[in-house]
Design a protein around this motif. Structure first.
Motif, PDB file in Angstrom:
ATOM      1  N   LEU A  64      14.654   6.395  41.804  1.00  0.00           N
ATOM      2  CA  LEU A  64      13.296   6.955  41.679  1.00  0.00           C
ATOM      3  C   LEU A  64      13.315   8.292  40.938  1.00  0.00           C
ATOM      4  O   LEU A  64      12.461   8.556  40.087  1.00  0.00           O
ATOM      5  CB  LEU A  64      12.648   7.106  43.052  1.00  0.00           C
ATOM      6  N   THR A  65      14.319   9.108  41.228  1.00  0.00           N
ATOM      7  CA  THR A  65      14.426  10.397  40.527  1.00  0.00           C
ATOM      8  C   THR A  65      14.704  10.161  39.049  1.00  0.00           C
ATOM      9  O   THR A  65      14.128  10.833  38.180  1.00  0.00           O
ATOM     10  CB  THR A  65      15.579  11.235  41.139  1.00  0.00           C
ATOM     11  N   ALA A  66      15.576   9.191  38.771  1.00  0.00           N
ATOM     12  CA  ALA A  66      15.893   8.889  37.361  1.00  0.00           C
ATOM     13  C   ALA A  66      14.632   8.439  36.622  1.00  0.00           C
ATOM     14  O   ALA A  66      14.395   8.841  35.483  1.00  0.00           O
ATOM     15  CB  ALA A  66      16.982   7.817  37.288  1.00  0.00           C
ATOM     16  N   VAL A  67      13.792   7.625  37.265  1.00  0.00           N
ATOM     17  CA  VAL A  67      12.536   7.180  36.631  1.00  0.00           C
ATOM     18  C   VAL A  67      11.642   8.386  36.351  1.00  0.00           C
ATOM     19  O   VAL A  67      11.064   8.516  35.277  1.00  0.00           O
ATOM     20  CB  VAL A  67      11.788   6.169  37.539  1.00  0.00           C
ATOM     21  N   GLN A  68      11.549   9.264  37.326  1.00  0.00           N
ATOM     22  CA  GLN A  68      10.666  10.426  37.163  1.00  0.00           C
ATOM     23  C   GLN A  68      11.062  11.291  35.964  1.00  0.00           C
ATOM     24  O   GLN A  68      10.209  11.855  35.294  1.00  0.00           O
ATOM     25  CB  GLN A  68      10.655  11.272  38.437  1.00  0.00           C
ATOM     26  N   HIS A  69      12.376  11.333  35.685  1.00  0.00           N
ATOM     27  CA  HIS A  69      12.851  12.179  34.583  1.00  0.00           C
ATOM     28  C   HIS A  69      12.883  11.453  33.243  1.00  0.00           C
ATOM     29  O   HIS A  69      13.170  12.066  32.216  1.00  0.00           O
ATOM     30  CB  HIS A  69      14.244  12.728  34.904  1.00  0.00           C
ATOM     31  N   ALA A  70      12.592  10.165  33.228  1.00  0.00           N
ATOM     32  CA  ALA A  70      12.701   9.388  31.973  1.00  0.00           C
ATOM     33  C   ALA A  70      11.323   9.174  31.340  1.00  0.00           C
ATOM     34  O   ALA A  70      10.313   9.114  32.036  1.00  0.00           O
ATOM     35  CB  ALA A  70      13.344   8.037  32.273  1.00  0.00           C
ATOM     36  N   ASP A  71      11.306   9.049  29.998  1.00  0.00           N
ATOM     37  CA  ASP A  71      10.039   8.710  29.318  1.00  0.00           C
ATOM     38  C   ASP A  71       9.711   7.239  29.554  1.00  0.00           C
ATOM     39  O   ASP A  71       8.557   6.826  29.516  1.00  0.00           O
ATOM     40  CB  ASP A  71      10.173   8.886  27.795  1.00  0.00           C
ATOM     41  N   GLY A  72      10.770   6.476  29.712  1.00  0.00           N
ATOM     42  CA  GLY A  72      10.580   5.046  29.910  1.00  0.00           C
ATOM     43  C   GLY A  72      11.891   4.422  30.343  1.00  0.00           C
ATOM     44  O   GLY A  72      12.908   5.116  30.472  1.00  0.00           O
ATOM     45  N   PHE A  73      11.879   3.119  30.562  1.00  0.00           N
ATOM     46  CA  PHE A  73      13.098   2.446  31.015  1.00  0.00           C
ATOM     47  C   PHE A  73      13.010   0.946  30.772  1.00  0.00           C
ATOM     48  O   PHE A  73      11.934   0.411  30.477  1.00  0.00           O
ATOM     49  CB  PHE A  73      13.367   2.750  32.497  1.00  0.00           C
ATOM     50  N   ALA A 112       4.828   0.235  45.890  1.00  0.00           N
ATOM     51  CA  ALA A 112       5.140   1.359  46.792  1.00  0.00           C
ATOM     52  C   ALA A 112       5.397   2.652  46.013  1.00  0.00           C
ATOM     53  O   ALA A 112       5.242   3.747  46.544  1.00  0.00           O
ATOM     54  CB  ALA A 112       6.361   1.031  47.645  1.00  0.00           C
ATOM     55  N   ASN A 113       5.813   2.506  44.743  1.00  0.00           N
ATOM     56  CA  ASN A 113       6.147   3.700  43.950  1.00  0.00           C
ATOM     57  C   ASN A 113       5.197   3.869  42.765  1.00  0.00           C
ATOM     58  O   ASN A 113       5.555   4.450  41.753  1.00  0.00           O
ATOM     59  CB  ASN A 113       7.594   3.588  43.460  1.00  0.00           C
ATOM     60  N   LYS A 114       3.980   3.365  42.921  1.00  0.00           N
ATOM     61  CA  LYS A 114       3.087   3.244  41.756  1.00  0.00           C
ATOM     62  C   LYS A 114       2.815   4.560  41.030  1.00  0.00           C
ATOM     63  O   LYS A 114       2.609   4.567  39.829  1.00  0.00           O
ATOM     64  CB  LYS A 114       1.773   2.567  42.154  1.00  0.00           C
ATOM     65  N   PHE A 115       2.862   5.681  41.757  1.00  0.00           N
ATOM     66  CA  PHE A 115       2.492   6.939  41.110  1.00  0.00           C
ATOM     67  C   PHE A 115       3.529   7.434  40.107  1.00  0.00           C
ATOM     68  O   PHE A 115       3.209   8.253  39.247  1.00  0.00           O
ATOM     69  CB  PHE A 115       2.190   8.012  42.158  1.00  0.00           C
ATOM     70  N   ILE A 116       4.759   6.932  40.199  1.00  0.00           N
ATOM     71  CA  ILE A 116       5.770   7.472  39.262  1.00  0.00           C
ATOM     72  C   ILE A 116       5.805   6.700  37.942  1.00  0.00           C
ATOM     73  O   ILE A 116       6.515   7.084  37.021  1.00  0.00           O
ATOM     74  CB  ILE A 116       7.185   7.549  39.877  1.00  0.00           C
ATOM     75  N   PHE A 117       5.066   5.601  37.826  1.00  0.00           N
ATOM     76  CA  PHE A 117       5.143   4.806  36.591  1.00  0.00           C
ATOM     77  C   PHE A 117       4.073   5.183  35.571  1.00  0.00           C
ATOM     78  O   PHE A 117       4.109   4.710  34.440  1.00  0.00           O
ATOM     79  CB  PHE A 117       5.048   3.312  36.923  1.00  0.00           C
ATOM     80  N   ASN A 118       3.133   6.004  35.977  1.00  0.00           N
ATOM     81  CA  ASN A 118       2.038   6.382  35.076  1.00  0.00           C
ATOM     82  C   ASN A 118       2.576   6.972  33.761  1.00  0.00           C
ATOM     83  O   ASN A 118       3.362   7.915  33.783  1.00  0.00           O
ATOM     84  CB  ASN A 118       1.142   7.411  35.784  1.00  0.00           C
ATOM     85  N   GLY A 119       2.187   6.372  32.637  1.00  0.00           N
ATOM     86  CA  GLY A 119       2.581   6.890  31.322  1.00  0.00           C
ATOM     87  C   GLY A 119       3.980   6.488  30.866  1.00  0.00           C
ATOM     88  O   GLY A 119       4.370   6.786  29.736  1.00  0.00           O
ATOM     89  N   LEU A 161       1.775  -5.765  36.771  1.00  0.00           N
ATOM     90  CA  LEU A 161       1.860  -4.842  37.921  1.00  0.00           C
ATOM     91  C   LEU A 161       2.079  -3.400  37.441  1.00  0.00           C
ATOM     92  O   LEU A 161       1.426  -2.469  37.905  1.00  0.00           O
ATOM     93  CB  LEU A 161       3.029  -5.229  38.829  1.00  0.00           C
ATOM     94  N   PHE A 162       3.035  -3.241  36.505  1.00  0.00           N
ATOM     95  CA  PHE A 162       3.312  -1.891  35.995  1.00  0.00           C
ATOM     96  C   PHE A 162       2.091  -1.312  35.268  1.00  0.00           C
ATOM     97  O   PHE A 162       1.824  -0.116  35.353  1.00  0.00           O
ATOM     98  CB  PHE A 162       4.512  -1.916  35.038  1.00  0.00           C
ATOM     99  N   GLN A 163       1.366  -2.195  34.554  1.00  0.00           N
ATOM    100  CA  GLN A 163       0.166  -1.708  33.844  1.00  0.00           C
ATOM    101  C   GLN A 163      -0.874  -1.184  34.829  1.00  0.00           C
ATOM    102  O   GLN A 163      -1.535  -0.184  34.580  1.00  0.00           O
ATOM    103  CB  GLN A 163      -0.419  -2.822  32.977  1.00  0.00           C
ATOM    104  N   LYS A 164      -0.988  -1.858  35.981  1.00  0.00           N
ATOM    105  CA  LYS A 164      -1.916  -1.375  37.020  1.00  0.00           C
ATOM    106  C   LYS A 164      -1.542   0.032  37.474  1.00  0.00           C
ATOM    107  O   LYS A 164      -2.374   0.778  37.981  1.00  0.00           O
ATOM    108  CB  LYS A 164      -1.848  -2.295  38.246  1.00  0.00           C
ATOM    109  N   CYS A 165      -0.254   0.373  37.334  1.00  0.00           N
ATOM    110  CA  CYS A 165       0.212   1.697  37.758  1.00  0.00           C
ATOM    111  C   CYS A 165       0.144   2.700  36.607  1.00  0.00           C
ATOM    112  O   CYS A 165       0.702   3.797  36.692  1.00  0.00           O
ATOM    113  CB  CYS A 165       1.653   1.620  38.247  1.00  0.00           C
ATOM    114  N   GLY A 166      -0.447   2.291  35.493  1.00  0.00           N
ATOM    115  CA  GLY A 166      -0.625   3.217  34.367  1.00  0.00           C
ATOM    116  C   GLY A 166       0.514   3.213  33.365  1.00  0.00           C
ATOM    117  O   GLY A 166       0.548   4.062  32.466  1.00  0.00           O
TER     118      GLY A 166
END
Ligand SMILES: Cc1cc2nc3c(=O)[nH]c(=O)nc-3n(C[C@H](O)[C@H](O)[C@H](O)COP(=O)(O)O)c2cc1C
Length: 253
Positions: free
Chosen positions: A38-47, A68-75, A98-103
């Motif tokens: 989750l931390t790695a996702v937060q620091h990445a532009d994408g994956f 469950a982690n929808k807020f970290i995928f925005n953008g 699903l990911f698109q729903k999270c932005g």
């Protein structure tokens, strides 16, 4: 470049790691439930995100993890890899929506045919040489996709409306219930089980435990088939009644 995968027997892990390494030698890949992910996702532009398709859908554990982690995928820019035994229709599209729903922004989708991990179905089992050939072909497809991506061209498999219809009509309309909730189909043959605890250790759902000299199954199974494929006594089954052949990607490399 960051790679994230949910992989039961290693098929998807192999594919995600191969693509990520081809794109950037210094990159890393992590399991979806790794404490660092989750931390790695937060620091990445994408994956790059990969999983093995279940009944032309996202495994329930993956579905729940995304929401469950929808807020970290925005953008975030995400390329989805869906591995499958034969056919999924819109395998990558299911997670994409699903990911698109999270932005998130979906930049691509890649479908890779790999050995089928349903160890207790005779119908789905293929000869070793056939499976080895599948893995070679998947590897070549990944290398070609990496070349295209490095030249700005992303694969779009699984993402348009035609794939969506194929996924619905091919399987999801009839089998939707199999991925909309966790399953209680996993069974143990207590005469074969030696209580080694390998299944308990490997289950991503904490669905099994040992008490008073017996293996207890809680009924919260995402049907990844990891336990069935790693049991040294072939004591576990789910969709079928008997293990025909166990899978692990190492067998086919
Ligand atoms: C319960 C279950 C359902 C599956 N459903 C499909 C399916 O609908 N279509 C398909 O092509 N493969 C299906 N497969 C095969 C897996 O998607 C395939 O073997 C995948 O590569 C497994 O990847 P992993 O080892 O990384 O988890 C299914 C496997 C399981 C265990």
């Amino acid at each position: 470049m960051l790679g994230i995968y949910f992989s039961a027997t290693g098929n998807t892990k192999y594919c995600v790691e191969r693509l990520v390494n081809k794109l950037d030698k210094k990159s890393k890949s992590l399991a979806m439930k790794d404490p660092e992910t989750l931390t790695a996702v937060q620091h990445a532009d994408g994956f790059i995100f990969g999983y093995g398709v279940k009944f032309s859908n996202v495994p329930k554990i993956v579905h729940d993890w995304i929401l469950a982690n929808k807020f970290i995928f925005n953008g975030k820019k995400i390329l989805i890899i869906a591995t499958m035994g034969a056919f999924s229709g819109d395998g990558s599209g299911c997670a994409a929506r699903l990911f698109q729903k999270c932005g998130a922004q979906i930049v691509g989708g890649l479908h890779l045919r790999m050995p089928d991990v349903v160890a207790d179905s005779k119908m789905l089992k293929k000869p070793l040489a056939f499976n080895k050939e599948l893995v070679i072909k998947a590897g070549n497809k990944i290398d070609n996709a990496a070349y295209d991506i490095l030249n700005g061209k992303y694969p779009k498999e699984g993402l348009n409306i035609f794939y969506h219809i194929a996924g619905l009509l091919g399987q999801r309309l009839w089998f939707y219930s199999k991925t909309s909730r966790y399953s209680n189909r996993l069974k143990v043959d207590s005469k074969k089980c030696i209580l080694c605890g390998l299944c308990v250790k490997n289950c991503p759902m904490d669905n099994l435990y040992i008490t008073e000299n017996k293996l207890v199954i809680k009924g919260q199974c995402t049907e990844c088939y990891r336990c069935i494929n790693c049991c040294p006594k072939q004591a576990l089954t789910s969709l079928g009644k008997k293990v025909v052949e166990q899978c692990s990607v190492e067998k086919y490399l």
